[in-house]
Enzyme design. Structure first.
Site, PDB file in Angstrom:
ATOM      1  N   TYR A   1     -20.762  64.324 -10.585  1.00 38.48           N
ATOM      2  CA  TYR A   1     -21.240  64.792 -11.808  1.00 38.48           C
ATOM      3  C   TYR A   1     -22.626  64.900 -11.992  1.00 38.48           C
ATOM      4  CZ  TYR A   1     -16.144  65.724 -12.489  1.00 38.48           C
ATOM      5  OH  TYR A   1     -14.969  65.988 -12.446  1.00 38.48           O
TER       6      TYR A   1
ATOM      7  N   HIS B   1     -12.585  70.706 -21.815  1.00 42.15           N
ATOM      8  CA  HIS B   1     -12.361  69.817 -20.612  1.00 42.15           C
ATOM      9  C   HIS B   1     -13.910  68.990 -20.609  1.00 42.15           C
ATOM     10  CE1 HIS B   1      -9.576  72.703 -18.407  1.00 42.15           C
ATOM     11  NE2 HIS B   1      -8.712  71.876 -19.376  1.00 42.15           N
TER      12      HIS B   1
ATOM     13  N   CYS C   1     -23.541  51.462 -22.802  1.00 42.31           N
ATOM     14  CA  CYS C   1     -23.103  52.288 -24.201  1.00 42.31           C
ATOM     15  C   CYS C   1     -24.034  51.895 -25.254  1.00 42.31           C
ATOM     16  CB  CYS C   1     -21.784  52.087 -24.588  1.00 42.31           C
ATOM     17  SG  CYS C   1     -21.458  52.767 -26.296  1.00 42.31           S
TER      18      CYS C   1
HETATM   19  N1  APR Z   1     -16.253  87.510 -13.466  1.00 39.50           N
HETATM   20  C1  APR Z   1     -14.802  87.293 -14.036  1.00 39.50           C
HETATM   21  N2  APR Z   1     -14.016  86.605 -13.376  1.00 39.50           N
HETATM   22  C2  APR Z   1     -14.456  86.000 -12.220  1.00 39.50           C
HETATM   23  C3  APR Z   1     -15.859  86.244 -11.769  1.00 39.50           C
HETATM   24  C4  APR Z   1     -16.664  86.990 -12.287  1.00 39.50           C
HETATM   25  N3  APR Z   1     -18.124  87.393 -12.034  1.00 39.50           N
HETATM   26  N4  APR Z   1     -15.872  85.376 -10.381  1.00 39.50           N
HETATM   27  C5  APR Z   1     -14.665  84.837 -10.305  1.00 39.50           C
HETATM   28  N5  APR Z   1     -13.833  85.212 -11.584  1.00 39.50           N
HETATM   29  C6  APR Z   1     -12.516  84.442 -11.793  1.00 39.50           C
HETATM   30  C7  APR Z   1     -11.573  84.266 -10.390  1.00 39.50           C
HETATM   31  O1  APR Z   1     -11.058  85.507 -10.023  1.00 39.50           O
HETATM   32  C8  APR Z   1     -10.646  83.266 -11.158  1.00 39.50           C
HETATM   33  O2  APR Z   1      -9.592  83.925 -11.490  1.00 39.50           O
HETATM   34  O3  APR Z   1     -12.490  83.390 -12.231  1.00 39.50           O
HETATM   35  C9  APR Z   1     -11.450  82.444 -12.238  1.00 39.50           C
HETATM   36  C10 APR Z   1     -11.909  81.383 -11.786  1.00 39.50           C
HETATM   37  O4  APR Z   1     -10.644  80.303 -11.743  1.00 39.50           O
HETATM   38  P1  APR Z   1     -10.826  78.839 -11.156  1.00 39.50           P
HETATM   39  O5  APR Z   1     -11.981  78.618 -10.257  1.00 39.50           O
HETATM   40  O6  APR Z   1      -9.547  78.248 -10.981  1.00 39.50           O
HETATM   41  O7  APR Z   1     -11.467  78.195 -12.531  1.00 39.50           O
HETATM   42  P2  APR Z   1     -10.988  77.914 -14.067  1.00 39.50           P
HETATM   43  O8  APR Z   1      -9.763  78.812 -14.346  1.00 39.50           O
HETATM   44  O9  APR Z   1     -11.938  77.552 -14.949  1.00 39.50           O
HETATM   45  O10 APR Z   1     -10.147  76.544 -13.893  1.00 39.50           O
HETATM   46  C11 APR Z   1      -9.737  75.827 -14.713  1.00 39.50           C
HETATM   47  O11 APR Z   1      -9.451  73.726 -13.478  1.00 39.50           O
HETATM   48  O12 APR Z   1     -10.358  72.153 -11.852  1.00 39.50           O
HETATM   49  C12 APR Z   1     -10.087  72.551 -13.243  1.00 39.50           C
HETATM   50  O13 APR Z   1     -11.024  71.496 -14.970  1.00 39.50           O
HETATM   51  C13 APR Z   1     -11.288  72.397 -14.002  1.00 39.50           C
HETATM   52  O14 APR Z   1     -11.681  73.914 -16.091  1.00 39.50           O
HETATM   53  C14 APR Z   1     -11.346  73.832 -14.848  1.00 39.50           C
HETATM   54  C15 APR Z   1      -9.968  74.390 -14.568  1.00 39.50           C
END
Ligand code: APR
Length: 233
Positions: free
Chosen positions: A56, A109, A136
């Site tokens: 992180y 999150h 803290c």
């Molecule tokens: N514009 C629109 N969509 C996009 C773009 C873009 N330029 N680039 C990627 N994407 C889409 C991908 O197609 C995918 O469906 O964004 C999505 C990203 O998906 P993830 O990587 O799974 O991210 P997210 O859905 O935010 O993950 C949810 O999972 O690991 C945990 O806590 C973490 O908050 C996160 C949660």
């Protein structure tokens, strides 16, 4: 759009992709290089705090090199100009929505720029590295951890989110794969309460069938287009 007053927007990693922040899933995604259970679970924090904190720290430091993109800017404009209720719920831990100027938003999150005390639950704004064992300021215990919701932990502000969704006329999901609950289920809750639902994503998400309308493309293009449409200019 005359009948739309209350809007809830869910954003995910895809909205920050064009700013240069890696998404989680798919080629080049953050979870390609790391096992989730090594860096994003309460167990990992106990077994290897150095690794978890470093993961992180690197992501927090990377925020210095990125800026909000056209999609964040468009949602900030919507936030300023939308006369009805609006809530932007982000799953992202970056600060690009607020840097673009959005205020009616929350981080379900957690946030990279925040530290959470595991002893007393106090939060402190945190911009630097956060070594394990940092004290803290509120209770003095050496128990600060990244203020990130790990897998297996309850996302933040769920009651507020559920309330907003139950009142929404329109639910919009932007840049999220729909792989992680409870966020992945928001569309069904919104539909259950009678809202329209719009998905803006590069590819269909896991829950695409639940949306009343799906638009495929880059957030940096689709979101400004949609915001202009709803604001009528
Ligand atoms: N514009 C629109 N969509 C996009 C773009 C873009 N330029 N680039 C990627 N994407 C889409 C991908 O197609 C995918 O469906 O964004 C999505 C990203 O998906 P993830 O990587 O799974 O991210 P997210 O859905 O935010 O993950 C949810 O999972 O690991 C945990 O806590 C973490 O908050 C996160 C949660």
């Amino acid at each position: 759009m005359h009948d739309i007053q209350n809007v809830v927007i869910l954003t995910g990693a895809g909205i920050s992709a064009e700013s240069g922040i890696a998404t989680f899933r798919g080629p080049g995604g953050l979870w390609e290089g790391h096992r989730v259970e090594d860096v994003c679970t309460p167990q990992a924090l106990i077994h290897d705090p150095e690794l978890v904190h470093r993961f992180y720290d690197l992501r927090r430091a990377a925020l210095a090199d990125v800026v909000p993109n056209a999609a964040h800017e468009a949602l900030a404009r919507l936030d300023r100009e939308w006369p009805g209720e609006l809530l932007i719920v982000t799953q992202n831990v970056d600060d690009l929505h607020e840097r673009a100027g959005a205020t009616r938003m929350l981080h379900m999150h957690g946030e990279l720029n925040s530290a959470l005390c595991a002893a007393c639950d106090a939060r402190a704004e945190w911009r630097e590295c956060l070594p394990p064992g940092s004290a803290c300021a509120a209770c003095g215990v050496d128990a600060l951890r990244p203020d990130i919701v790990f897998f297996g932990e309850m996302p933040y502000r769920m009651e507020e989110i559920e309330r907003a969704i139950s009142r929404a006329d329109l639910f919009v999901s932007i840049g999220t794969s729909g792989a992680v609950y409870p966020a992945a289920g928001f569309v069904q809750t919104a539909r259950y309460h009678g809202a329209q639902a719009l998905e803006l994503n590069l590819e269909p998400s896991a829950g695409s069938v639940y949306f009343s309308e799906v638009r495929m493309g880059a957030a940096g293009v689709l979101v400004p287009e949609w915001v202009s449409e709803v604001l009528g200019s």
